[in-house]
Design a protein around this motif. Structure first.
Motif, mmCIF file in Angstrom:
data_model
loop_
_atom_site.group_PDB
_atom_site.id
_atom_site.type_symbol
_atom_site.label_atom_id
_atom_site.label_comp_id
_atom_site.label_asym_id
_atom_site.label_seq_id
_atom_site.Cartn_x
_atom_site.Cartn_y
_atom_site.Cartn_z
ATOM 1 N N ASP A 213 -1.956 19.104 18.847
ATOM 2 C CA ASP A 213 -3.205 18.604 18.273
ATOM 3 C C ASP A 213 -3.199 18.670 16.750
ATOM 4 O O ASP A 213 -4.221 18.928 16.118
ATOM 5 C CB ASP A 213 -4.406 19.384 18.816
ATOM 6 N N VAL A 214 -2.025 18.453 16.149
ATOM 7 C CA VAL A 214 -1.940 18.455 14.689
ATOM 8 C C VAL A 214 -1.245 17.192 14.208
ATOM 9 O O VAL A 214 -0.129 16.882 14.640
ATOM 10 C CB VAL A 214 -1.173 19.690 14.171
ATOM 11 N N ASN A 215 -1.904 16.457 13.350
ATOM 12 C CA ASN A 215 -1.295 15.358 12.603
ATOM 13 C C ASN A 215 -1.112 15.804 11.163
ATOM 14 O O ASN A 215 -1.945 16.547 10.617
ATOM 15 C CB ASN A 215 -2.167 14.107 12.645
ATOM 16 N N ALA A 216 -0.029 15.368 10.551
ATOM 17 C CA ALA A 216 0.245 15.806 9.179
ATOM 18 C C ALA A 216 1.041 14.750 8.428
ATOM 19 O O ALA A 216 1.726 13.912 9.027
ATOM 20 C CB ALA A 216 1.002 17.133 9.185
ATOM 21 N N ILE A 217 0.952 14.823 7.115
ATOM 22 C CA ILE A 217 1.658 13.913 6.227
ATOM 23 C C ILE A 217 2.139 14.715 5.028
ATOM 24 O O ILE A 217 1.516 15.722 4.660
ATOM 25 C CB ILE A 217 0.716 12.761 5.788
ATOM 26 N N ALA A 218 3.249 14.323 4.411
ATOM 27 C CA ALA A 218 3.787 15.088 3.289
ATOM 28 C C ALA A 218 4.440 14.170 2.267
ATOM 29 O O ALA A 218 4.985 13.115 2.612
ATOM 30 C CB ALA A 218 4.801 16.122 3.781
ATOM 31 N N ALA A 219 4.374 14.604 1.005
ATOM 32 C CA ALA A 219 5.002 13.873 -0.093
ATOM 33 C C ALA A 219 5.706 14.877 -1.006
ATOM 34 O O ALA A 219 5.083 15.854 -1.433
ATOM 35 C CB ALA A 219 3.960 13.085 -0.880
ATOM 36 N N PRO A 220 6.983 14.681 -1.305
ATOM 37 C CA PRO A 220 7.734 15.626 -2.134
ATOM 38 C C PRO A 220 7.640 15.275 -3.617
ATOM 39 O O PRO A 220 7.327 14.144 -3.996
ATOM 40 C CB PRO A 220 9.161 15.440 -1.628
ATOM 41 N N PHE A 221 7.914 16.269 -4.450
ATOM 42 C CA PHE A 221 8.038 16.017 -5.886
ATOM 43 C C PHE A 221 8.942 17.079 -6.491
ATOM 44 O O PHE A 221 9.071 18.181 -5.966
ATOM 45 C CB PHE A 221 6.671 15.995 -6.591
ATOM 46 N N ARG A 222 9.556 16.749 -7.611
ATOM 47 C CA ARG A 222 10.460 17.673 -8.286
ATOM 48 C C ARG A 222 9.665 18.548 -9.245
ATOM 49 O O ARG A 222 8.927 18.057 -10.088
ATOM 50 C CB ARG A 222 11.523 16.896 -9.057
ATOM 51 N N ASP A 223 9.829 19.855 -9.102
ATOM 52 C CA ASP A 223 9.182 20.815 -9.995
ATOM 53 C C ASP A 223 9.917 20.788 -11.331
ATOM 54 O O ASP A 223 11.066 21.219 -11.417
ATOM 55 C CB ASP A 223 9.244 22.207 -9.364
ATOM 56 N N VAL A 224 9.252 20.318 -12.380
ATOM 57 C CA VAL A 224 9.928 20.155 -13.664
ATOM 58 C C VAL A 224 10.285 21.500 -14.294
ATOM 59 O O VAL A 224 11.154 21.572 -15.159
ATOM 60 C CB VAL A 224 9.048 19.346 -14.637
ATOM 61 N N ARG A 225 9.626 22.570 -13.849
ATOM 62 C CA ARG A 225 9.871 23.883 -14.459
ATOM 63 C C ARG A 225 11.234 24.437 -14.070
ATOM 64 O O ARG A 225 11.941 25.013 -14.895
ATOM 65 C CB ARG A 225 8.774 24.861 -14.045
ATOM 66 N N ASN A 226 11.612 24.282 -12.811
ATOM 67 C CA ASN A 226 12.891 24.871 -12.388
ATOM 68 C C ASN A 226 13.780 23.915 -11.612
ATOM 69 O O ASN A 226 14.827 24.308 -11.120
ATOM 70 C CB ASN A 226 12.650 26.137 -11.560
ATOM 71 N N GLY A 227 13.365 22.653 -11.488
ATOM 72 C CA GLY A 227 14.229 21.643 -10.893
ATOM 73 C C GLY A 227 14.287 21.630 -9.383
ATOM 74 O O GLY A 227 15.015 20.833 -8.799
ATOM 75 N N ARG A 228 13.508 22.478 -8.704
ATOM 76 C CA ARG A 228 13.556 22.497 -7.245
ATOM 77 C C ARG A 228 12.569 21.477 -6.676
ATOM 78 O O ARG A 228 11.633 21.029 -7.341
ATOM 79 C CB ARG A 228 13.211 23.888 -6.703
ATOM 80 N N TRP A 229 12.782 21.123 -5.413
ATOM 81 C CA TRP A 229 11.878 20.222 -4.724
ATOM 82 C C TRP A 229 10.740 21.008 -4.085
ATOM 83 O O TRP A 229 10.974 21.981 -3.373
ATOM 84 C CB TRP A 229 12.607 19.420 -3.641
ATOM 85 N N LEU A 230 9.514 20.587 -4.353
ATOM 86 C CA LEU A 230 8.327 21.106 -3.689
ATOM 87 C C LEU A 230 7.723 19.982 -2.857
ATOM 88 O O LEU A 230 8.007 18.801 -3.092
ATOM 89 C CB LEU A 230 7.302 21.608 -4.703
#
Length: 262
Positions: A213-230
């Protein structure tokens, strides 16, 4: 040959075994064995969740207790996380400028769309929540910071996979498939479809895949501070928030927020 829990290792070909400290990895696996809401774990719990021999678990538990990362509850005969772990987590969150920047925007978006909005990152073979904001105007779902999600069945995990380099993604999917056992190939196929969704929509979805009973959506972006993906995600009850609402209403707003944070 590496003996730490495969669930928390990067793809095998990405590891330089000459530099990899197996004992340290095993100790961190012990700390990761705790799940949200759990207070006490015994040696049998650690052994089952890490795959480590009981003798190794005993030595690691003693070491982590001595260093202040675990605390032994004599009455229960089990271990609890101690303040050493709290200090590590606080250091991460206190230095997370992006999280401080994102929090008020996440709160505004949650109120606007009537759904929970979360921010997470990869941790081993899982995704972990850094923050989650629930809507104040509607009954919404949302896991607490520190909660873990499957990389294969969650929208957050699929979005992370979608932005990896093809070779890195293929190696990671192979590791995830092996860890998932018999369900692995089918889950990987769905995750590969999510990569196509991202190329088309800029988002990844999980419609009743992570939970019935869970629907979800997600969008990634690059953290400019340390270069990792959030990854930003939004979730709500599938019974009251259909796929169309996530695709047509939440999706554009979530992508816009990810773009601003990047």
């Amino acid at each position: 040959m590496l003996k730490a829990s495969n669930r928390n290792l990067p793809p095998h070909d990405a590891i330089d075994e000459r530099k990899f400290v197996v004992a340290l990895a095993r100790g961190l696996d012990m700390l990761r064995a705790f799940r949200p809401g759990e207070v006490l774990l015994g040696n049998r719990d650690f052994a089952e969740r890490t795959g480590l021999p009981k003798a190794t678990v005993n030595r690691l538990a003693y070491t982590l207790t001595t260093l202040g990362y675990l605390r032994f509850d004599e009455a229960a005969g089990k271990y609890a996380l101690d303040t050493g772990v709290l200090s590590l987590g606080f250091a991460l969150l206190a230095g997370a400028d992006t999280l401080e920047l994102a929090r008020p925007h996440m709160r505004e978006l949650a109120r606007e769309i009537g759904a929970a909005v979360s921010l997470g990152c990869r941790d081993g073979m899982d995704m972990i929540y850094l923050e989650t904001i629930r809507s104040e105007t509607a009954l919404t779902l949302g896991l607490a910071p520190g909660s873990r999600l499957s990389m294969l069945t969650s929208s957050m995990g699929r979005a992370y996979l979608a932005v990896q380099e093809p070779a890195t993604r293929a190696a990671l999917l192979e590791e995830l498939s092996d860890a998932a056992g018999a369900d692995g190939p089918a889950l990987v196929k769905t995750a590969e479809q999510a990569v196509e969704d991202f190329a088309r929509d800029g988002c990844c979805y999980s419609f009743r895949d992570w939970h019935d009973d869970v629907n979800a959506i997600a969008a990634p972006f690059r953290d400019v501070r340390n270069g990792r993906w959030l990854v930003l995600s939004s979730s709500g009850p599938a019974s009251s928030m259909g796929e169309g609402y996530f695709r047509e209403v939440i999706g554009p707003k979530l992508r816009a927020l990810a773009g601003r944070l990047a």
